[in-house]
Scaffold this active site. Structure first.
Site, mmCIF file in Angstrom:
data_model
loop_
_atom_site.group_PDB
_atom_site.id
_atom_site.type_symbol
_atom_site.label_atom_id
_atom_site.label_comp_id
_atom_site.label_asym_id
_atom_site.label_seq_id
_atom_site.Cartn_x
_atom_site.Cartn_y
_atom_site.Cartn_z
ATOM 1 N N ARG A 93 -80.514 -19.379 -25.823
ATOM 2 C CA ARG A 93 -79.496 -18.819 -26.725
ATOM 3 C C ARG A 93 -78.342 -18.183 -25.966
ATOM 4 O O ARG A 93 -77.294 -17.908 -26.548
ATOM 5 C CB ARG A 93 -80.138 -17.802 -27.671
ATOM 6 N N TYR A 130 -49.588 -1.359 -0.988
ATOM 7 C CA TYR A 130 -50.868 -1.964 -0.638
ATOM 8 C C TYR A 130 -51.255 -1.529 0.769
ATOM 9 O O TYR A 130 -50.500 -1.746 1.731
ATOM 10 C CB TYR A 130 -50.802 -3.493 -0.677
ATOM 11 N N ALA A 172 -42.857 4.345 -1.187
ATOM 12 C CA ALA A 172 -43.034 3.296 -2.197
ATOM 13 C C ALA A 172 -42.766 1.922 -1.604
ATOM 14 O O ALA A 172 -41.848 1.733 -0.810
ATOM 15 C CB ALA A 172 -42.104 3.539 -3.375
ATOM 16 N N ARG A 203 -34.848 -3.715 10.753
ATOM 17 C CA ARG A 203 -34.180 -4.455 9.679
ATOM 18 C C ARG A 203 -32.880 -5.040 10.207
ATOM 19 O O ARG A 203 -32.284 -4.527 11.156
ATOM 20 C CB ARG A 203 -33.909 -3.545 8.476
ATOM 21 N N LEU A 214 -92.058 -9.962 -16.187
ATOM 22 C CA LEU A 214 -91.971 -11.342 -16.645
ATOM 23 C C LEU A 214 -90.506 -11.754 -16.716
ATOM 24 O O LEU A 214 -89.714 -11.150 -17.438
ATOM 25 C CB LEU A 214 -92.646 -11.490 -18.008
#
Length: 448
Positions: free
Chosen positions: A15, A346, A360, A420, A8
């Site tokens: 509430r 990530y 890192a 770089r 059911l």
């Protein structure tokens, strides 16, 4: 004997103060309704019928996500539990066996408890519990082991209100018996509703037997408010924690670890404080999950070490002896055996070969604003700190990237990639620049 379920799930749950149907609120990563379905599924039911009402479309969609064979019927008007069961009867036409009536907002009943109800010999079996505070629960009137009637609190005498054996609402009986008794229910009461509890008196009037199977009160907790939802979550977490510890897992601070209904953790794994396991997470034996990690939809192999403060998102696959350290996020990425990702990184939509070291600050730049792209890193490579890997890109086995590089082209095996700008030093320029900036700041302060 064949078994069917009627669950059911038509109530609005006012509430809860929510636009979401009550039975779709979640504990341990799954809707309340799903927990009721999972409990019933332990009986291998031949048929399952959900009675939906408020938010029927969403309830139907959620129910079929958990069981594509489930049948959903609609209770257009909520006229009591007996009326709800009446709506389910046509869906079970032709069924021969026992039916258990469950509630979509009662998520903690164990399959073992339902099996006890099936095994009971009486014609009608009701699930009851000894209440610490019976309050306004319906009371079960039992004599010499037989259940004679269920009496609602408002209709009970003072003597009957002192009964502590209370009704959970869950019952079990033959389908033919349920159909006959439910179709005969009357709504000549103040609320104008059809009460399922009235079938006990009707069954006894026919000379049928009825009895009570009991369970701990905690199993019968129904969720009607946000406070009830929090209590159900706490009870479910306590159950899940106890199960994993019994299976040989160390939880160093159990009350701070949160598990999902489907979390799997192998023996001799150690889980530190404040770890959250989202759905779809498997951890194999002898791994270690350090504090403050969030894991979801991932697989962690034997001997891997994760955290602290790591986040593994769906599709993260960690092979044996992988180390993922603090403030590392991994999504839809395979890390082969012995990979080390120490910190501040990530990795998304990537594959990293065995025994590669990720420095890192490394980021796989996997999203171009429209599509996701993959990064492939070979075995025993060395990715220098602060490397940006602009996908789609590959780094060959044994290759190295220089710290601070932006890698936009494939790197061959055993090559060193530097991406770089050339550093230029301008003697004395910093002092001149600081003097200029300080002068501008002083000028602005005078103007104000």
């Amino acid at each position: 004997m064949a078994t069917a379920l009627i669950i059911l799930a038509a109530g609005q749950g006012t509430r809860m103060n929510s636009d979401l149907p009550k039975v779709l609120h979640r504990i341990a990563g799954a809707p309340l309704l799903a927990h009721a379905m999972m409990s019933g599924a332990g009986l291998s039911p031949e048929r399952t019928v959900i009675v939906a009402g408020h938010g029927a479309e969403a309830v139907t969609r959620a129910a079929r996500e958990w069981d594509g064979a489930v049948e959903v019927v609609i209770q257009e008007r909520q006229e009591g539990t007996g009326h709800a069961v009446q709506q389910a009867l046509p869906a079970l036409e032709g069924f021969e066996g026992r039916v258990i009536v469950l509630y979509g907002d009662t998520p903690l009943i164990r399959p073992e408890t339902l099996q006890q109800m099936l095994d009971a010999p009486s014609d009608v079996v009701v699930l009851g519990f000894e209440a610490a505070d019976p309050g306004r629960y319906g009371r079960l009137v039992v004599h010499l082991g037989q259940l004679y009637r269920i009496i609602e609190y408002k209709d009970a005498t003072d003597e009957e209100r002192r009964i502590t054996l209370c009704n959970s609402g869950v019952l079990c009986t033959e389908f033919s018996t349920l159909k006959r008794l439910v179709q005969a229910l009357r709504n000549d009461n103040v609320a104008g509703e059809y009460y399922l509890t009235d079938i006990i008196g009707a069954a006894r009037a026919e000379g049928l037997t009825a009895e009570v199977v009991t369970c701990p009160e905690a199993e019968t907790l129904g969720v009607n408010s946000r406070a009830d939802l929090a209590a159900a979550e706490a009870a479910m977490q306590a159950r899940l924690r106890a199960e994993v510890m019994e299976n040989g897992v160390t939880l160093s601070a159990p009350d701070t670890v949160f598990l999902s209904h489907d979390t799997v953790i192998g023996r001799d794994t150690i889980v530190g404080p404040h770890v959250v396991f989202g759905t779809g997470t498997t951890v194999e034996s002898e791994a270690e999950i350090l504090p403050y990690c969030h894991l979801e939809g991932c697989h962690i192999s034997r001997g891997a070490r994760v955290g602290p403060f790591a986040r593994l998102r769906p599709g993260a696959e960690l092979a044996e002896d992988v180390h993922v350290g603090n403030f590392v996020e991994v999504k839809n990425t395979i890390l082969d055996e012995g990979v080390k990702v120490g910190h501040l990184t990530y990795l998304g939509d990537a594959h990293v070969g065995e025994h590669t070291n990720i420095g890192a600050g490394t980021i796989t730049c996997n999203y171009d604003g429209v599509m996701k792209h993959r990064t492939e890193i070979g075995a025993r490579a060395f990715i220098g700190s602060d490397t940006m890997l602009v996908a789609p890109v590959s780094v060959g086995a044994g290759a190295m990237t220089a710290s601070g590089s932006v890698i936009t082209e494939d790197v061959p095996e055993n090559a060193l990639a530097l991406g770089r700008a050339r550093q230029q030093n301008k003697p004395g320029f910093a002092a001149k620049l600081f003097d200029l900036l300080k002068a501008k700041k002083a000028s602005r302060q005078k103007e104000t």
